[in-house]
Design a protein around this motif. Sequence first.
Motif, PDB file in Angstrom:
ATOM      1  N   ARG A  27       0.797  -1.221   0.000  1.00 32.02           N
ATOM      2  CA  ARG A  27       0.000   0.000   0.000  1.00 32.02           C
ATOM      3  C   ARG A  27       0.834   1.278   0.000  1.00 32.02           C
ATOM      4  NH1 ARG A  27      -3.035  -3.456  -1.075  1.00 32.02           N
ATOM      5  NH2 ARG A  27      -4.880  -4.176   0.069  1.00 32.02           N
ATOM      6  N   LEU A  28       2.056   1.210   0.555  1.00 36.15           N
ATOM      7  CA  LEU A  28       2.855   2.431   0.727  1.00 36.15           C
ATOM      8  C   LEU A  28       4.321   2.087   0.767  1.00 36.15           C
ATOM      9  CD1 LEU A  28       3.111   5.500   1.451  1.00 36.15           C
ATOM     10  CD2 LEU A  28       2.812   4.839   3.856  1.00 36.15           C
ATOM     11  N   PHE A  29       5.129   2.952   0.171  1.00 44.31           N
ATOM     12  CA  PHE A  29       6.580   2.795   0.179  1.00 44.31           C
ATOM     13  C   PHE A  29       7.192   4.007   0.868  1.00 44.31           C
ATOM     14  CE2 PHE A  29      10.656   2.642  -2.586  1.00 44.31           C
ATOM     15  CZ  PHE A  29      11.314   1.886  -1.637  1.00 44.31           C
ATOM     16  N   ILE A  30       7.901   3.782   1.972  1.00 44.51           N
ATOM     17  CA  ILE A  30       8.620   4.852   2.676  1.00 44.51           C
ATOM     18  C   ILE A  30      10.104   4.599   2.448  1.00 44.51           C
ATOM     19  CG2 ILE A  30       9.029   6.001   4.878  1.00 44.51           C
ATOM     20  CD1 ILE A  30       6.371   4.895   5.853  1.00 44.51           C
ATOM     21  N   PHE A  31      10.800   5.576   1.832  1.00 43.54           N
ATOM     22  CA  PHE A  31      12.189   5.320   1.481  1.00 43.54           C
ATOM     23  C   PHE A  31      12.998   6.601   1.446  1.00 43.54           C
ATOM     24  CE2 PHE A  31      10.454   6.795  -2.362  1.00 43.54           C
ATOM     25  CZ  PHE A  31      11.398   6.909  -3.365  1.00 43.54           C
ATOM     26  N   HIS A  32      14.296   6.437   1.182  1.00 44.80           N
ATOM     27  CA  HIS A  32      15.275   7.510   1.281  1.00 44.80           C
ATOM     28  C   HIS A  32      15.427   8.330   0.012  1.00 44.80           C
ATOM     29  CE1 HIS A  32      17.145   4.180  -0.712  1.00 44.80           C
ATOM     30  NE2 HIS A  32      18.178   4.911  -1.048  1.00 44.80           N
ATOM     31  N   GLY A  33      14.785   7.930  -1.071  1.00 46.58           N
ATOM     32  CA  GLY A  33      14.867   8.707  -2.303  1.00 46.58           C
ATOM     33  C   GLY A  33      15.848   8.189  -3.320  1.00 46.58           C
ATOM     34  N   GLY A  34      16.226   6.918  -3.237  1.00 44.41           N
ATOM     35  CA  GLY A  34      17.103   6.346  -4.254  1.00 44.41           C
ATOM     36  C   GLY A  34      16.438   6.340  -5.615  1.00 44.41           C
ATOM     37  N   ASN A  35      17.233   6.522  -6.666  1.00 43.81           N
ATOM     38  CA  ASN A  35      16.680   6.625  -8.014  1.00 43.81           C
ATOM     39  C   ASN A  35      15.986   5.330  -8.446  1.00 43.81           C
ATOM     40  OD1 ASN A  35      16.471   8.401 -10.427  1.00 43.81           O
ATOM     41  ND2 ASN A  35      17.562   6.720 -11.403  1.00 43.81           N
ATOM     42  N   ASN A  36      16.588   4.176  -8.141  1.00 40.83           N
ATOM     43  CA  ASN A  36      15.962   2.909  -8.509  1.00 40.83           C
ATOM     44  C   ASN A  36      14.637   2.713  -7.786  1.00 40.83           C
ATOM     45  OD1 ASN A  36      18.066   2.332 -10.192  1.00 40.83           O
ATOM     46  ND2 ASN A  36      19.098   0.944  -8.795  1.00 40.83           N
ATOM     47  N   GLY A  37      14.627   2.982  -6.496  1.00 47.28           N
ATOM     48  CA  GLY A  37      13.388   2.858  -5.735  1.00 47.28           C
ATOM     49  C   GLY A  37      12.311   3.806  -6.231  1.00 47.28           C
TER      50      GLY A  37
END
Length: 434
Positions: free
Chosen positions: A272-282
């Motif tokens: 439902r949701l992706f919380i991440f650091h801002g990597g280009n692949n992600g």
Amino acid sequence: MTNPSFLLRRCNAVPFMRFCVVLLTLPPSLLAGNVLITTSLGEGSHYFVGKTIGKYLVRHGHNVTVLVSEAYAHRADNPEDSELNFIVFHQSTEQIKSVKERHLAFSKRVNNVVANQVLFQILEYMHGPFNTVRERHQIRQDLQGSISDLIGTYTDLFLVNMDFAVEYPLPLIPNIITIGGITARPAAPLPDDLETLMQSSGDGGVILFTLGTYVTHIRQEFLEPFAEVFGRYPQQKVLWQFVGEPKFKIPPNVKMMPWLPQNDILGHPKTRLFIFHGGNNGFYETMYHGVPAILIPLTGDAIDQGSRLTHQGFGIVLDKTNVTVDVLDDAIKTIFNNNSYSEVAKLLSARLQSRSMHPGDRAAFWVNHVMKHGGGYMRSPLIGLNFIQRNMLDVLAFFLALVSVILVVSFYSIRCTLSFCKQKCISSSKQKHD
């Protein structure tokens, strides 16, 4: 910097012929050739992009060798990458850490100028071992300059991990090929334990949380709010990529693992949701699978990803210096309570997936093209211009001089005309008086 020593694995020679950003090619008369891929050190999203390009090149019949730092030599032992050759060079972890410590903050347009210069100096530092490789093996000694200089001057092809499905419009020269979302692909089946967890989430679904492969050590105080907030959502399961042992309480609905198949989890219907650091692949993987995101820029180009995410409207960006329990909780509630984020994410997913070929095939096609036909004809003519010509300072100076001459001539012409008229008036007045 110390001279690098080399460990050759499944490779007997260094296949250098022509410098490119991530590859070196054989003369265009050969249909298949040796390709060297370097992603600087061999860790993080850059490595995954590089090895993905390499695998597609192998499918097209090329022999691919990947150059990685000794700090990440485990890459060479991964059975999933057995079709690739590896050269492992020596570079200490301390040297690598000293380069990360140089991410710097600047403001507005000044940032573009200053940050580019800082980035160039960092690249010069990181390219040190490669310069030593070039000298040791006598590679293209006829070309003057460092690796950084040669990349800008002699590169025939640039493969750039961006896609205009989400990128701001901008002009590109012909030898810049976009391959955005190259690591994004249809989801593969998950391992049994992960699949069981995903299915156990019910209607609440799963939140995926990761801070990337580069961030292995971070203050516990920064992570504690995440654990507390996740505990407020017992109806959701949380998959948290975390290396080591946490020193804070983990809620029962949170499962921590040192590594997670990010793309496959994002492609699962329960996510439902992706919380991440801002990597280009992600960034591209979450967009490819239509999952809204909360992005917390930590380093590097994550700020750029945050700008694109906000502009497109499929997520929320948080300030890493202000990730409190309330701020994070409000962001998650906003995503879950507002369907617009999910709707925009699905729209962007359809846009990104509507392409004539996979970015890997696109990369392989253009590499084959440059090997066969050369790529010099696509280079920018700016390469042959000096600073004055490139910025058209000579043309500007010419027009300034021309305008100056016109103004001076006009000034003196008007002055002479006024002076002549004045004399005529004085003479006429005198004659009249007499």
